[in-house]
Design an enzyme around this catalytic site. Structure first.
Site, PDB file in Angstrom:
ATOM      1  NE  ARG A 195     -23.424  39.497  -1.779  1.00 27.93           N
ATOM      2  CZ  ARG A 195     -23.865  39.150  -2.979  1.00 27.93           C
ATOM      3  NH1 ARG A 195     -23.253  38.204  -3.663  1.00 27.93           N
ATOM      4  NH2 ARG A 195     -24.917  39.730  -3.499  1.00 27.93           N
ATOM      5  CE  LYS A 239     -28.395  39.659  -9.990  1.00 28.66           C
ATOM      6  NZ  LYS A 239     -27.808  39.094 -11.196  1.00 28.66           N
ATOM      7  CD  GLU A 245     -28.605  34.159 -13.407  1.00 28.16           C
ATOM      8  OE1 GLU A 245     -28.151  34.065 -12.251  1.00 28.16           O
ATOM      9  OE2 GLU A 245     -29.575  33.510 -13.829  1.00 28.16           O
TER      10      GLU A 245
HETATM   11  P1  ATP Z   1     -27.542  38.894  -6.325  1.00 26.27           P
HETATM   12  O1  ATP Z   1     -27.200  38.176  -5.076  1.00 26.27           O
HETATM   13  O2  ATP Z   1     -27.907  40.314  -6.121  1.00 26.27           O
HETATM   14  O3  ATP Z   1     -28.505  38.178  -7.179  1.00 26.27           O
HETATM   15  P2  ATP Z   1     -25.468  37.845  -7.913  1.00 26.27           P
HETATM   16  O4  ATP Z   1     -24.147  37.606  -7.310  1.00 26.27           O
HETATM   17  O5  ATP Z   1     -26.332  36.675  -8.130  1.00 26.27           O
HETATM   18  O6  ATP Z   1     -26.184  38.993  -7.112  1.00 26.27           O
HETATM   19  P3  ATP Z   1     -24.498  38.268 -10.540  1.00 26.27           P
HETATM   20  O7  ATP Z   1     -25.207  38.838 -11.690  1.00 26.27           O
HETATM   21  O8  ATP Z   1     -24.159  36.846 -10.564  1.00 26.27           O
HETATM   22  O9  ATP Z   1     -25.379  38.606  -9.279  1.00 26.27           O
HETATM   23  O10 ATP Z   1     -23.228  39.139 -10.173  1.00 26.27           O
HETATM   24  C1  ATP Z   1     -22.244  39.512 -11.094  1.00 26.27           C
HETATM   25  C2  ATP Z   1     -20.984  39.787 -10.359  1.00 26.27           C
HETATM   26  O11 ATP Z   1     -21.192  40.797  -9.372  1.00 26.27           O
HETATM   27  C3  ATP Z   1     -20.489  38.562  -9.618  1.00 26.27           C
HETATM   28  O12 ATP Z   1     -19.115  38.420  -9.852  1.00 26.27           O
HETATM   29  C4  ATP Z   1     -20.780  38.845  -8.182  1.00 26.27           C
HETATM   30  O13 ATP Z   1     -19.874  38.225  -7.362  1.00 26.27           O
HETATM   31  C5  ATP Z   1     -20.702  40.367  -8.130  1.00 26.27           C
HETATM   32  N1  ATP Z   1     -21.553  40.900  -7.065  1.00 26.27           N
HETATM   33  C6  ATP Z   1     -22.871  40.684  -6.888  1.00 26.27           C
HETATM   34  N2  ATP Z   1     -23.313  41.275  -5.770  1.00 26.27           N
HETATM   35  C7  ATP Z   1     -22.241  41.888  -5.201  1.00 26.27           C
HETATM   36  C8  ATP Z   1     -22.042  42.680  -4.022  1.00 26.27           C
HETATM   37  N3  ATP Z   1     -23.048  42.938  -3.190  1.00 26.27           N
HETATM   38  N4  ATP Z   1     -20.804  43.140  -3.780  1.00 26.27           N
HETATM   39  C9  ATP Z   1     -19.788  42.889  -4.608  1.00 26.27           C
HETATM   40  N5  ATP Z   1     -19.911  42.170  -5.727  1.00 26.27           N
HETATM   41  C10 ATP Z   1     -21.118  41.659  -6.034  1.00 26.27           C
HETATM   42 MG    MG Z   2     -25.103  35.080  -9.219  1.00 26.68          MG
END
Ligand code: ATP
Ligand code: MG
Length: 557
Positions: free
Chosen positions: A259, A269, A33
């Site tokens: 994760r 984020k 995102e």
């Molecule tokens: P955040 O919690 O940091 O906002 P998010 O999951 O909302 O992260 P996205 O932009 O939606 O961020 O993530 C894109 C992809 O990266 C998704 O498939 C998510 O599952 C993966 N991802 C995000 N954080 C991690 C992590 N700490 N370890 C492994 N994969 C991750």
């Molecule tokens: Mg997300």
């Protein structure tokens, strides 16, 4: 597939799927995102998705899940794209955006309403929450649940046209308010948001929920294996419900893995954004940030990040990995690939009293101790030199074992150069040495010292005449605690106040004057350094310490 690589559970699933012809080939995607910069956790997701496509000769797409305009921007799209490229991955075809599919998603929403599987609800946000029930209590049906299809269609159209104010109505799926899985309790598919979108401008007054968009986007793109993190496992039944109730062109299946969390930092984020917005760091790419842009600016090579990610298990549980593990891969990579140079951080002047005033001898030193492909460096040896303040002591009682550096009245070898002897010191009014008067032991470059001369050790140095000035930024961990956001802790309270030390007036050998984004250095005996291109300008050179030579945290505990 490469037989030597360990097979994780997703690779096993894919292998079976291909054998049993569940799918023809493998299509994955990385779906960020654009509401922040990528962090080290995302690197793992990138390596998993691109890695699977590579291992099975399939393809991986890059798709921005941009369904939430208030927090998203083109700045983030650009930054994320740059980071994926920096890691060395190339996505299949054009970059995709969820917003490319808004019209299709809307058409499918209309399909659901027409089929009596979705309705316009007018409960307020508070009422909606109340009707939803809890983990232990079933929810209640909305009074709008059975409204006529035509009425819902008309209202949906009005929502789309911007005729309905925010918060008054939502489109909800009609599934089951008593479902054990809360995600199935008539989830919201569309809400009114009269906010311009970074790509679609003000075309839309309603935006799909992430849940309504995500699986269908995968279906449109022919994604075979939708890999995501564990927190979405509970959403899978809902994604499957959409896929089974809509005329989608393909049926992706979702698999979740744990994760990546790193200790001594945060990987959310929202929290990273807070650090940036409250000016607690120097932007998203501050070298102390666990963002990919921060790691890059600190001088971490992308290959080290990939090696680190590949060393991690792809498992069905979340895990916290020790920062030391990432550091290990950074040191290993830089030890193999960084150019060697010398830089004196806290200069102390040395005058070689028996060296002629105008004599400059050119010495050579290897660019890398065990790589011939690195050009050797030339060092100017002259009457005035600098050594590091910490490499000199006037305490003659210091044991040779404890202090393998220069002591008044004794000998030390200057790296790739002569052995010298400290004969006298000049001090300021506080007794602090400001200059050492020394003499040179002749014919000792690359040669053993004559009988009776025992240098205590080898130290680094630069010529005063032919060195360049620079600023050095020494970084430490951003947080003092292993788990800064654990339990109900406020992560801001464990920020390490000593995470940045700026050292000015450093003196580097002249070979680093040409440092650019490709050049990683080991400043001998000091650590690994990288030019900070944000802060360097013209003659002003600023180097970030990527990492020290050894792990200093083991000792600190
Ligand atoms: P955040 O919690 O940091 O906002 P998010 O999951 O909302 O992260 P996205 O932009 O939606 O961020 O993530 C894109 C992809 O990266 C998704 O498939 C998510 O599952 C993966 N991802 C995000 N954080 C991690 C992590 N700490 N370890 C492994 N994969 C991750
Ligand atoms: Mg997300």
């Amino acid at each position: 597939m490469d037989d030597s690589s360990p097979s994780n559970f997703i690779q096993q699933i894919i292998t079976q799927d291909l054998e049993s012809k569940v799918c023809e080939g493998v299509v994955t995607r990385f779906p960020p995102e654009p509401n922040g910069y990528l962090h080290i956790g995302h690197a793992k997701a990138i390596c998993v998705n691109f890695g699977l496509a590579e291992a099975f000769g399939g393809m991986c797409r890059l798709r921005f899940d941009d369904t939430n305009p208030e927090k998203e921007s083109d700045e983030f799209v650009q930054a994320i794209t740059r980071d994926v490229e920096w890691l060395g991955f190339q996505w299949e075809g054009e970059i995709r955006y969820a917003s490319d599919y808004f019209a299709q998603l809307y058409a499918w929403a209309v399909d659901l309403v027409t089929a009596g599987k979705a309705y316009i609800c007018e409960l307020s946000p508070e009422q909606t929450r109340e009707y939803r029930g809890s983990l232990t209590a079933p929810g209640k049906n909305s009074p709008y649940r059975e409204r006529p299809v035509d009425e819902s269609l008309t209202l949906l159209e009005q929502m789309r046209k911007g005729e309905i104010a925010e918060g008054l109505m939502t489109l909800r799926a009609k599934i089951d308010m008593a479902a054990g899985n809360m995600n199935l309790r008539d989830p919201v598919l569309y809400r009114v948001k009269r906010i311009p979108h970074h790509r679609t401008g003000d075309t839309w007054n309603i935006y799909p929920s992430y849940d309504f968009a995500h699986g269908q986007e995968d279906a449109i793109e022919g994604v075979t294996h939708s890999i995501c993190t564990l927190e979405f496992a509970d959403h899978r039944p809902l994604y499957d419900w959409f896929i089974n109730n809509l005329p989608v062109p393909s049926k992706p299946r979702q698999f979740e893995f744990g994760r990546l969390n790193l200790n001594y930092t945060v990987t959310s984020k929202r929290k990273l954004r807070q650090l940036v917005e409250e000016n607690l760091v120097d932007g998203w790419d501050d070298p102390r940030m666990p963002t990919l842009s921060g790691l890059r600016r600190r001088g971490v090579p992308p290959t080290a990040v990939r090696e680190f990610c590949e060393s991690l298990a792809v498992a069905k549980t979340d895990g916290t990995v020790d920062m030391a593990q990432l550091d290990h891969f950074i040191r290993q990579d830089l030890n193999d690939n960084a150019r060697r140079a010398m830089c004196v951080l806290k200069p102390l002047k040395v005058t070689l009293t028996d060296w002629p005033d105008d004599k400059i001898e050119t010495l050579t030193a290897p660019g890398h101790p065990n790589r011939d492909d690195f050009e050797s460096r030339t060092l100017a040896f002259s009457r005035t030199l600098y050594i590091d303040r910490a490499d000199f002591s006037d305490d003659t009682s210091l044991s040779r074992k404890k202090f393998k550096r220069l002591v008044l009245g004794e000998f030390v070898r200057l790296r790739s150069a002569y052995i010298i002897k400290a004969d006298a010191i000049l001090t300021d009014e506080t007794g602090e040495p400001v200059e050492i008067l020394a003499s040179v032991v002749p014919d000792t470059v690359g040669e053993n010292p004559p009988e009776g001369i025992k240098p205590r050790g080898v130290i680094h140095w630069v010529s005063a005449e032919q060195s360049i000035d620079c600023e050095i930024r020494l970084y430490d961990r951003l947080f003092n605690e292993a788990d800064p956001d654990g339990g109900d802790k406020n992560f801001l309270e464990s920020i390490n106040p000593q995470s940045l030390e700026v050292v000015q007036g450093c003196k580097a050998e002249k070979s680093v004057a040409t440092a650019g984004p490709e050049d990683h250095y080991q400043f001998e005996r000091e650590g690994y350094f990288y030019l900070d291109s944000e802060r360097s300008e013209g003659d002003k050179l600023v180097f970030n310490r990527t990492i020290g030579l050894r792990d200093s945290w083991q000792k600190k505990g």
